[in-house]
Design a protein around this motif. Structure first.
Motif, PDB file in Angstrom:
ATOM      1  N   ALA A  34      53.966  44.665 -44.244  1.00 48.62           N
ATOM      2  CA  ALA A  34      55.084  45.400 -43.642  1.00 48.62           C
ATOM      3  C   ALA A  34      54.761  46.885 -43.534  1.00 48.62           C
ATOM      4  CB  ALA A  34      56.357  45.188 -44.463  1.00 48.62           C
ATOM      5  N   SER A  35      54.213  47.442 -44.594  1.00 48.31           N
ATOM      6  CA  SER A  35      53.866  48.863 -44.594  1.00 48.31           C
ATOM      7  C   SER A  35      52.805  49.175 -43.546  1.00 48.31           C
ATOM      8  CB  SER A  35      53.366  49.260 -45.987  1.00 48.31           C
ATOM      9  OG  SER A  35      52.904  50.588 -45.988  1.00 48.31           O
ATOM     10  N   ASN A  36      51.787  48.338 -43.459  1.00 49.90           N
ATOM     11  CA  ASN A  36      50.714  48.575 -42.486  1.00 49.90           C
ATOM     12  C   ASN A  36      51.209  48.461 -41.047  1.00 49.90           C
ATOM     13  OD1 ASN A  36      48.808  49.134 -44.440  1.00 49.90           O
ATOM     14  ND2 ASN A  36      47.979  47.061 -44.464  1.00 49.90           N
ATOM     15  N   VAL A  37      52.021  47.456 -40.767  1.00 54.89           N
ATOM     16  CA  VAL A  37      52.538  47.291 -39.402  1.00 54.89           C
ATOM     17  C   VAL A  37      53.420  48.484 -39.045  1.00 54.89           C
ATOM     18  CG1 VAL A  37      54.047  45.899 -37.919  1.00 54.89           C
ATOM     19  CG2 VAL A  37      52.311  44.786 -39.335  1.00 54.89           C
ATOM     20  N   GLN A  38      54.278  48.906 -39.965  1.00 53.35           N
ATOM     21  CA  GLN A  38      55.153  50.049 -39.688  1.00 53.35           C
ATOM     22  C   GLN A  38      54.339  51.321 -39.479  1.00 53.35           C
ATOM     23  OE1 GLN A  38      57.787  49.843 -43.050  1.00 53.35           O
ATOM     24  NE2 GLN A  38      58.942  48.142 -42.185  1.00 53.35           N
ATOM     25  N   GLY A  39      53.315  51.528 -40.287  1.00 50.43           N
ATOM     26  CA  GLY A  39      52.464  52.701 -40.129  1.00 50.43           C
ATOM     27  C   GLY A  39      51.714  52.697 -38.817  1.00 50.43           C
ATOM     28  N   LEU A  40      51.186  51.544 -38.442  1.00 51.59           N
ATOM     29  CA  LEU A  40      50.466  51.431 -37.178  1.00 51.59           C
ATOM     30  C   LEU A  40      51.397  51.638 -35.985  1.00 51.59           C
ATOM     31  CD1 LEU A  40      48.213  48.422 -38.154  1.00 51.59           C
ATOM     32  CD2 LEU A  40      47.375  50.698 -37.513  1.00 51.59           C
ATOM     33  N   MET A  41      52.603  51.133 -36.084  1.00 53.86           N
ATOM     34  CA  MET A  41      53.574  51.331 -35.009  1.00 53.86           C
ATOM     35  C   MET A  41      53.906  52.819 -34.856  1.00 53.86           C
ATOM     36  SD  MET A  41      56.170  48.117 -35.606  1.00 53.86           S
ATOM     37  CE  MET A  41      57.319  48.593 -34.303  1.00 53.86           C
ATOM     38  N   ALA A  42      54.049  53.503 -35.973  1.00 55.59           N
ATOM     39  CA  ALA A  42      54.375  54.930 -35.931  1.00 55.59           C
ATOM     40  C   ALA A  42      53.247  55.749 -35.306  1.00 55.59           C
ATOM     41  CB  ALA A  42      54.681  55.435 -37.343  1.00 55.59           C
ATOM     42  N   GLN A  43      52.009  55.312 -35.474  1.00 58.38           N
ATOM     43  CA  GLN A  43      50.853  56.037 -34.957  1.00 58.38           C
ATOM     44  C   GLN A  43      50.516  55.679 -33.515  1.00 58.38           C
ATOM     45  OE1 GLN A  43      48.807  58.440 -36.324  1.00 58.38           O
ATOM     46  NE2 GLN A  43      50.309  58.573 -37.960  1.00 58.38           N
ATOM     47  N   ASN A  44      51.080  54.584 -33.013  1.00 56.29           N
ATOM     48  CA  ASN A  44      50.699  54.085 -31.696  1.00 56.29           C
ATOM     49  C   ASN A  44      51.913  54.103 -30.771  1.00 56.29           C
ATOM     50  OD1 ASN A  44      49.961  52.462 -29.489  1.00 56.29           O
ATOM     51  ND2 ASN A  44      48.523  51.308 -30.748  1.00 56.29           N
ATOM     52  N   GLY A  45      51.958  55.100 -29.872  1.00 54.58           N
ATOM     53  CA  GLY A  45      53.101  55.250 -28.978  1.00 54.58           C
ATOM     54  C   GLY A  45      53.375  54.048 -28.096  1.00 54.58           C
ATOM     55  N   SER A  46      52.334  53.322 -27.732  1.00 49.05           N
ATOM     56  CA  SER A  46      52.560  52.169 -26.853  1.00 49.05           C
ATOM     57  C   SER A  46      53.054  50.938 -27.620  1.00 49.05           C
ATOM     58  CB  SER A  46      51.280  51.826 -26.084  1.00 49.05           C
ATOM     59  OG  SER A  46      50.267  51.405 -26.970  1.00 49.05           O
ATOM     60  N   LEU A  47      53.036  51.012 -28.947  1.00 49.74           N
ATOM     61  CA  LEU A  47      53.507  49.882 -29.769  1.00 49.74           C
ATOM     62  C   LEU A  47      54.505  50.359 -30.826  1.00 49.74           C
ATOM     63  CD1 LEU A  47      50.071  48.103 -30.348  1.00 49.74           C
ATOM     64  CD2 LEU A  47      51.849  47.459 -28.730  1.00 49.74           C
ATOM     65  N   ASN A  48      55.286  51.400 -30.510  1.00 47.14           N
ATOM     66  CA  ASN A  48      56.137  52.017 -31.525  1.00 47.14           C
ATOM     67  C   ASN A  48      57.542  51.440 -31.625  1.00 47.14           C
ATOM     68  OD1 ASN A  48      57.191  53.018 -29.195  1.00 47.14           O
ATOM     69  ND2 ASN A  48      56.969  55.179 -29.726  1.00 47.14           N
ATOM     70  N   ASN A  50      59.810  47.416 -31.875  1.00 47.30           N
ATOM     71  CA  ASN A  50      59.689  45.964 -32.017  1.00 47.30           C
ATOM     72  C   ASN A  50      59.517  45.292 -30.659  1.00 47.30           C
ATOM     73  OD1 ASN A  50      60.054  46.368 -34.721  1.00 47.30           O
ATOM     74  ND2 ASN A  50      61.893  45.115 -34.906  1.00 47.30           N
ATOM     75  N   VAL A  51      60.208  45.796 -29.653  1.00 50.14           N
ATOM     76  CA  VAL A  51      60.119  45.196 -28.319  1.00 50.14           C
ATOM     77  C   VAL A  51      58.695  45.360 -27.775  1.00 50.14           C
ATOM     78  CG1 VAL A  51      60.939  45.362 -25.927  1.00 50.14           C
ATOM     79  CG2 VAL A  51      62.559  45.523 -27.813  1.00 50.14           C
ATOM     80  N   LYS A  52      58.140  46.565 -27.884  1.00 53.61           N
ATOM     81  CA  LYS A  52      56.791  46.809 -27.376  1.00 53.61           C
ATOM     82  C   LYS A  52      55.756  45.978 -28.122  1.00 53.61           C
ATOM     83  CE  LYS A  52      57.696  51.571 -25.921  1.00 53.61           C
ATOM     84  NZ  LYS A  52      57.379  52.991 -26.204  1.00 53.61           N
ATOM     85  N   LEU A  53      55.872  45.932 -29.457  1.00 54.53           N
ATOM     86  CA  LEU A  53      54.916  45.154 -30.242  1.00 54.53           C
ATOM     87  C   LEU A  53      55.071  43.664 -29.966  1.00 54.53           C
ATOM     88  CD1 LEU A  53      52.639  45.029 -32.272  1.00 54.53           C
ATOM     89  CD2 LEU A  53      54.335  45.194 -34.108  1.00 54.53           C
TER      90      LEU A  53
END
Length: 130
Positions: A34-48, A50-53
Motif C-alpha cells: 500500500a505504501s509503495n503504490v501510494q508513493g509511486l502514484m504521488a510521484q507519477n502524474g499520469s498515474l496519480n 485510482n482511476v488513472k492507475l
C-alpha cells in the motif's frame, strides 16, 4: 431442578490463529504494498489517481481501494499488473523502503553509493544540457 447447558457451536466459534507469525508477515506485506503504490502514484502524474492507475493497470478501482486500505491481500496477478503500470517488476512493489522517485533501487544504499549516484546524475544532466 436440572439446568440445560448450551454447547458452543464449533462452526461459529472464533478460531484461534494457529499462525500468528504468518499473519504478522501478511500484515507487513500489505502495508509495504500500500505504501509503495501510494508513493509511486504521488510521484507519477499520469498515474496519480485510482482511476488513472486502474485504466493503466487493468485493476479495478474497488480492488485498488482494498489494496491501498490493506483490507485484502493482493493476488499475484494484481501485483503484476500494478508493477507493470509503473514499469517495475512485481517483487519491487513488495520491497520495504522503495524509493518512489527512483523505484529501481531502495533507499537502503550506502553513503558512498549515494555520493556516486549524485555524481552520475550530475554528469547525466550535464550531458543532456549539451
Amino acid at each position: 431442578m436440572v439446568q440445560d447447558t448450551v454447547m458452543p457451536n464449533p462452526a461459529t466459534a472464533p478460531k484461534p490463529n494457529a499462525y500468528p507469525e504468518m499473519e504478522a508477515k501478511e500484515s507487513h506485506a500489505r502495508r509495504v504494498l500500500a505504501s509503495n503504490v501510494q508513493g509511486l502514484m504521488a510521484q507519477n502524474g499520469s498515474l496519480n489517481s485510482n482511476v488513472k492507475l486502474s485504466n493503466a493497470s487493468g485493476v479495478s478501482i474497488a480492488t485498488l481501494s482494498r489494496v491501498m486500505s490493506m483490507h485484502t491481500a493482493a493476488t499475484l496477478d494484481t501485483i503484476t499488473r500494478l508493477a507493470a503500470a509503473f514499469g517495475l517488476e512485481p517483487h519491487q512493489l513488495l520491497m520495504p523502503n522503495l524509493d518512489a522517485a527512483g523505484p529501481h533501487a531502495t533507499q537502503e544504499i550506502s553513503a558512498e553509493d549515494r555520493v556516486l549516484l549524485a555524481k552520475f546524475k550530475a554528469l547525466a544532466g550535464e550531458l543532456r544540457d549539451r
